[in-house]
Enzyme design. Structure first.
Site, PDB file in Angstrom:
ATOM      1  N   ASN A 172     -41.415 -23.996  20.093  1.00  0.00           N
ATOM      2  CA  ASN A 172     -41.222 -22.822  19.192  1.00  0.00           C
ATOM      3  C   ASN A 172     -41.960 -22.351  18.178  1.00  0.00           C
ATOM      4  O   ASN A 172     -42.538 -23.245  17.332  1.00  0.00           O
ATOM      5  CB  ASN A 172     -39.717 -23.124  18.595  1.00  0.00           C
ATOM      6  CG  ASN A 172     -39.150 -22.114  17.986  1.00  0.00           C
ATOM      7  OD1 ASN A 172     -39.561 -20.938  17.606  1.00  0.00           O
ATOM      8  ND2 ASN A 172     -37.757 -22.054  17.953  1.00  0.00           N
ATOM      9  N   CYS A 195     -42.955 -12.728  18.883  1.00  0.00           N
ATOM     10  CA  CYS A 195     -42.501 -14.055  19.342  1.00  0.00           C
ATOM     11  C   CYS A 195     -42.783 -14.139  20.910  1.00  0.00           C
ATOM     12  O   CYS A 195     -42.717 -15.389  21.536  1.00  0.00           O
ATOM     13  CB  CYS A 195     -41.241 -14.364  19.040  1.00  0.00           C
ATOM     14  SG  CYS A 195     -40.211 -12.985  19.473  1.00  0.00           S
ATOM     15  N   HIS A 202     -35.598 -13.311  19.799  1.00  0.00           N
ATOM     16  CA  HIS A 202     -36.372 -14.383  19.633  1.00  0.00           C
ATOM     17  C   HIS A 202     -36.598 -15.133  20.938  1.00  0.00           C
ATOM     18  O   HIS A 202     -35.826 -15.734  21.320  1.00  0.00           O
ATOM     19  CB  HIS A 202     -36.245 -15.262  18.466  1.00  0.00           C
ATOM     20  CG  HIS A 202     -37.029 -16.309  17.904  1.00  0.00           C
ATOM     21  ND1 HIS A 202     -38.456 -16.074  17.720  1.00  0.00           N
ATOM     22  CD2 HIS A 202     -37.114 -17.638  18.334  1.00  0.00           C
ATOM     23  CE1 HIS A 202     -38.897 -17.170  17.501  1.00  0.00           C
ATOM     24  NE2 HIS A 202     -38.172 -18.163  18.038  1.00  0.00           N
TER      25      HIS A 202
END
Length: 339
Positions: A134, A14, A119
């Site tokens: 995202n 991520c 994250h």
């Protein structure tokens, strides 16, 4: 929307997706970020060694895993800060006193990066509109200026750490296009896992429906087979009863005709007409219709009673009766069998 660069989640990379979505291109790879993390680990080791390589603190530091990366693909804020420093960018904590003193409206910023439980994801302005990039989403999510402050406040309430990106971001195609036009989004993008779950659920529902339909058809066929079998049994029983009734009726007709054609008559009596082969009647009701209205057991009893009467009549007469008959013949007043 097609011009917006949006890397989707792969493994636990991520941090890489966050940086590339922020810069709008494939600027960093896991290998490059790992190199930055190893460089930070070496700098920390050198600083810890200044206190003595034989110290307890130094030995404990060497035994601990790296705090800048792990095998899953996680990278720390220090790695991200060093990566952004290559482009002259600096992350500043959104709720820090330093930033709060600036009293800048979030709408006037250029980008934010957010982190919660390892994250990372990016929120960036492209043209005059804000987008949630995202990597866990199936695509960019449009965020209105009015909703931006509420969105950031909600993230903070959920425990996210938010960093404002200060500096000049590199030029990108999406920013150039969206400066001259605005986009509209009819449907918000779903989470990648949510979309897969709905697809799997839809497949399971279809399979279940097909299975239930097939099972229902099999049950219907089984019921139909049972109904046909019972119907055939009923028909066989009805046919047997009908045959028995017809046999009894014919036998009774044959006996009746025989008695009418071979019986005796008085001398001088008019010859009896040979009866037509019609059904014998009893009390005005034909024997055929009567047999149809009687049950099989009643027909059997009546037939047996008739046969018993016939057998009694066929027994030989006594000597006294024979004498009387002979005398009658001599006088010519008896009866004789018709030829």
């Amino acid at each position: 929307m097609e011009s917006i660069f949006h890397e989707k989640q792969e493994g636990s990379l991520c941090a890489q997706h966050c940086l590339n979505n922020l810069l709008q291109g494939e600027y960093f790879t896991p290998v490059e970020l790992s190199s930055i993390a190893q460089q930070l680990d070496e700098e920390e080791r050198i600083r810890m060694a200044e206190g003595g390589v034989l110290s307890e603190e130094y030995r404990t530091f060497l035994e601990q895993p790296s705090g800048n990366m792990d095998d899953s693909g996680f990278f720390s804020i220090q790695v991200i800060s060093n990566a952004l420093g290559v482009w002259g960018l600096e992350p500043l904590l959104f709720n820090s006193r330093e930033y709060q003193r600036l009293m800048i409206d979030p709408v006037n910023e250029k980008a934010f990066i957010c982190n919660y439980k390892e994250h990372w994801f990016t929120v960036r302005k492209l043209g005059q509109q804000w987008f949630n990039l995202n990597s866990l989403l199936t695509g960019p999510e449009l965020i209105s200026d009015t909703y931006l402050a509420l969105f950031l406040a909600q993230l903070q309430q959920e425990g996210y750490s938010i960093f404002v990106i200060r500096g000049n971001l590199p030029e990108c195609e999406a920013d150039q296009i969206l400066r001259i036009m605005r986009v509209e989004q009819q449907h918000r993008p779903k989470l990648i896992g949510e979309e897969e779950a709905q697809t799997s659920s839809g497949q399971r529902t279809s399979l279940q429906h097909a299975s239930e339909t097939r099972h229902g058809m099999e049950e219907d066929e089984e019921e139909l087979r049972k109904a046909l079998a019972l119907s055939r049994q009923d028909m066989e029983v009805e046919d047997e009863e009908a045959d028995l009734r017809r046999a009894i009726q014919l036998s009774m007709q044959g006996v009746s005709e025989s008695s009418n054609t071979t019986g005796c008559k008085e001398v001088g009596e008019k010859p009896a007409m040979t009866p037509a082969p019609v059904e014998a009647t009893t009390g005005g009701v034909s024997e055929g219709s009567l047999s149809e209205s009687l049950t099989t057991e009643e027909l059997r009893r009546r037939r047996q009673a008739y046969f018993d009467r016939q057998s009694q009549q066929a027994q030989p007469t006594s000597p006294h009766q024979q004498d009387t008959t002979t005398a009658g013949e001599e006088q010519g007043t008896g009866c004789k069998c018709s030829q």
